[in-house]
Design an enzyme around this catalytic site. Structure first.
Site, mmCIF file in Angstrom:
data_model
loop_
_atom_site.group_PDB
_atom_site.id
_atom_site.type_symbol
_atom_site.label_atom_id
_atom_site.label_comp_id
_atom_site.label_asym_id
_atom_site.label_seq_id
_atom_site.Cartn_x
_atom_site.Cartn_y
_atom_site.Cartn_z
ATOM 1 N N HIS A 124 6.218 -1.876 -0.675
ATOM 2 C CA HIS A 124 5.950 -0.481 -1.015
ATOM 3 C C HIS A 124 4.543 -0.377 -1.581
ATOM 4 O O HIS A 124 4.089 -1.294 -2.256
ATOM 5 C CB HIS A 124 6.957 0.015 -2.066
ATOM 6 C CG HIS A 124 7.044 1.483 -2.113
ATOM 7 N ND1 HIS A 124 6.190 2.247 -2.861
ATOM 8 C CD2 HIS A 124 7.868 2.338 -1.453
ATOM 9 C CE1 HIS A 124 6.493 3.519 -2.671
ATOM 10 N NE2 HIS A 124 7.490 3.610 -1.818
ATOM 11 N N ASP A 173 14.754 2.422 1.819
ATOM 12 C CA ASP A 173 15.224 2.436 3.210
ATOM 13 C C ASP A 173 16.109 1.239 3.532
ATOM 14 O O ASP A 173 17.034 1.339 4.333
ATOM 15 C CB ASP A 173 14.024 2.484 4.167
ATOM 16 C CG ASP A 173 13.272 3.791 4.022
ATOM 17 O OD1 ASP A 173 13.929 4.841 4.028
ATOM 18 O OD2 ASP A 173 12.043 3.758 3.860
HETATM 19 N N1 COA Z 1 7.109 -7.818 5.253
HETATM 20 C C1 COA Z 1 6.248 -8.860 5.199
HETATM 21 N N2 COA Z 1 5.107 -8.834 4.494
HETATM 22 C C2 COA Z 1 4.827 -7.705 3.835
HETATM 23 C C3 COA Z 1 5.674 -6.590 3.855
HETATM 24 C C4 COA Z 1 6.848 -6.674 4.597
HETATM 25 N N3 COA Z 1 7.690 -5.642 4.668
HETATM 26 N N4 COA Z 1 5.145 -5.615 3.104
HETATM 27 C C5 COA Z 1 4.000 -6.083 2.638
HETATM 28 N N5 COA Z 1 3.803 -7.351 3.073
HETATM 29 C C6 COA Z 1 2.664 -8.217 2.782
HETATM 30 C C7 COA Z 1 1.529 -7.866 3.746
HETATM 31 O O1 COA Z 1 1.590 -8.633 4.921
HETATM 32 C C8 COA Z 1 0.316 -8.168 2.915
HETATM 33 O O2 COA Z 1 0.117 -9.548 2.900
HETATM 34 P P1 COA Z 1 -1.362 -10.172 2.920
HETATM 35 O O3 COA Z 1 -2.006 -9.664 1.664
HETATM 36 O O4 COA Z 1 -1.115 -11.630 2.940
HETATM 37 O O5 COA Z 1 -2.008 -9.619 4.159
HETATM 38 C C9 COA Z 1 0.736 -7.759 1.503
HETATM 39 O O6 COA Z 1 2.167 -7.882 1.478
HETATM 40 C C10 COA Z 1 0.348 -6.338 1.171
HETATM 41 O O7 COA Z 1 0.934 -5.503 2.164
HETATM 42 P P2 COA Z 1 0.272 -4.195 2.732
HETATM 43 O O8 COA Z 1 0.929 -3.845 4.016
HETATM 44 O O9 COA Z 1 -1.214 -4.313 2.723
HETATM 45 O O10 COA Z 1 0.688 -3.178 1.611
HETATM 46 P P3 COA Z 1 0.652 -1.631 1.737
HETATM 47 O O11 COA Z 1 0.719 -1.078 0.377
HETATM 48 O O12 COA Z 1 -0.481 -1.197 2.600
HETATM 49 O O13 COA Z 1 1.975 -1.331 2.580
HETATM 50 C C11 COA Z 1 4.084 -0.827 3.296
HETATM 51 C C12 COA Z 1 3.129 -0.857 2.112
HETATM 52 C C13 COA Z 1 5.319 -0.060 2.898
HETATM 53 C C14 COA Z 1 3.422 -0.102 4.486
HETATM 54 C C15 COA Z 1 4.425 -2.273 3.701
HETATM 55 O O14 COA Z 1 5.042 -2.914 2.613
HETATM 56 C C16 COA Z 1 5.328 -2.321 4.928
HETATM 57 O O15 COA Z 1 4.812 -2.260 6.057
HETATM 58 N N6 COA Z 1 6.671 -2.414 4.732
HETATM 59 C C17 COA Z 1 7.596 -2.388 5.844
HETATM 60 C C18 COA Z 1 7.875 -0.956 6.276
HETATM 61 C C19 COA Z 1 8.728 -0.213 5.285
HETATM 62 O O16 COA Z 1 9.742 -0.693 4.840
HETATM 63 N N7 COA Z 1 8.303 1.010 4.984
HETATM 64 C C20 COA Z 1 9.008 1.889 4.080
HETATM 65 C C21 COA Z 1 8.279 2.042 2.799
HETATM 66 S S1 COA Z 1 9.223 2.966 1.646
#
Ligand code: COA
Length: 373
Positions: free
Chosen positions: A258, A310
């Protein structure tokens, strides 16, 4: 720390950047969420969806009479014009219900031309759950049905989706999920609504954008992606092994992570308890709960990434027998309240949202006539 580009001036995805003030809701990384000053756990334990909607829209809890009037106002406006159904019936039957819903919200805006702005908002909030249920019915070849005026929002959603009145525990479980989906400060879809509102477009335009932003798997679409993953995992042993494989391949695990919550998502923990109670009372197998729990623990052990709402809303919907394609539309049926509140807050002290960009493309190119390229 928010990630910045080489120019050090850009925060990718606006990570860590405050872009405005709000009085509606507040989430914090340590795992807290409030709506209008009230803790989410308090609302989930004591409130109803309609009471929470009144609170979020009006900045205070209603008294009994106000709540009754609000519920009546919603019921009076729940009938969807036939031409909206006629339009969505023309769409490809394979379209995802979120695409059907987006079209329905947009067509409603092109239908209800004579309503005052206040009436438009009430109409949209009242019709959204009906559109959600009936967009699904239409895309599965069924006729739309009208909500039962004796039922509340959660009961009616289950009634319209499944075609029969829900039990008390089923309605209770869905209503808790709806309460948790109402509001989440500057999430992607609410921010989209605010951007559109800031151009002084109407509420239908803004909420059509909200539905569009919600569809993606990084936002609302994550609940559908999460259950599809859990169903493939089948049981705790296989689930933990599959999770490790996914992480080893560098894949994202839907339902985890998140932008705000880094320790835990308070809604995921509340939803996990709801799942436990629902399964205990309605199912003779706890496999889905045990699987979700095992995968959550392994994810924390390996990556220190918490489950989000979710991840635990999806198995609740599944246990309720709701078709998977309805999970994200159900999120929209609730979040409409947050979107309208953000629309109003943006309008109250509006300034066009139009950020800067750092141009990194080429300069000084000379136009070459098409025949000479
Ligand atoms: N699975 C695996 N790795 C994850 C992850 C996940 N669900 N969520 C974050 N990470 C990792 C990323 O790969 C990243 O790693 P790195 O620094 O080694 O590259 C790190 O954690 C930071 O993630 P990032 O995607 O940059 O964080 P964000 O704040 O931009 O993204 C989300 C937040 C929600 C988009 C992201 O956690 C995600 O894609 N989650 C899955 C989709 C989801 O469940 N969405 C609903 C949100 S309520």
């Amino acid at each position: 720390m928010p990630e910045t580009t080489a120019t050090s001036k850009v925060s990718r995805g606006l990570d860590g950047v405050a872009v405005g003030e709000t009085r509606i809701g507040k989430s914090e990384s340590i795992g807290t969420l409030i709506y209008r000053g009230y803790e989410i756990s308090d609302l989930v334990e004591h409130s109803t969806f309609e009471e929470t909607a009144f609170l979020v829209l009006n900045e205070r809890l209603p008294n009994r009479k106000e709540l009754q009037e609000f519920s009546t106002q919603l019921r009076l406006r729940s009938k969807v014009p036939q031409n909206v159904y006629a339009i969505v019936k023309e769409l490809n039957p394979n379209a995802h219900p979120m695409d059907v819903l987006r079209t329905a919200v947009s067509s409603l805006g092109a239908t209800e031309l004579d309503l005052s702005p206040k009436e438009q908002q009430l109409s949209l909030i009242a019709k959204m759950p009906v559109l959600v249920a009936n967009c699904y019915r239409i895309s599965s070849g069924k006729e739309p049905i009208h909500p039962d005026s004796n039922l509340d929002t959660a009961e009616n959603l289950l009634y319209m989706i499944k075609g029969k009145r829900p039990s008390q525990i089923e309605a209770w479980a869905l209503e808790r999920e709806l309460i948790m989906y109402v509001e989440h400060d500057f999430n992607a879809s609410s921010f989209t609504v605010r951007v559109i509102a800031s151009t002084l477009a109407d509420v239908y335009a803004a909420c059509t954008g909200g539905v569009a932003a919600l569809k993606g798997p990084l936002h609302g679409g994550a609940n559908e992606a999460a259950i599809e993953m859990l169903l493939k995992m089948e049981n705790p042993t296989k689930g933990v092994a599959m999770l490790s494989e996914m992480l080893a391949k560098g894949q994202k695990v839907m339902g985890f992570g998140h932008r705000v919550y880094k320790e835990f998502d308070p809604r995921a923990q509340l939803s996990k308890k709801i799942l436990k109670q629902l399964i205990t009372e309605t199912s003779n197998s706890s496999t889905l709960y045990d699987l979700a729990d095992a995968v959550e623990k392994k994810m924390w052990e390996l990556k220190k990434i918490p489950a989000n709402l979710d991840y635990y809303a999806a198995p609740v919907f599944y246990t309720l027998g709701i078709p998977v394609k309805m999970y994200t539309p159900l999120f929209a049926a609730s979040r409409i309240v947050g979107w309208v509140s953000h629309f109003n807050e943006q309008n109250k002290d509006n300034k066009l949202i139009r950020p800067d960009a750092i141009y990194v493309g080429p300069n000084n190119l000379k136009y070459i006539a098409i025949g000479q390229r």
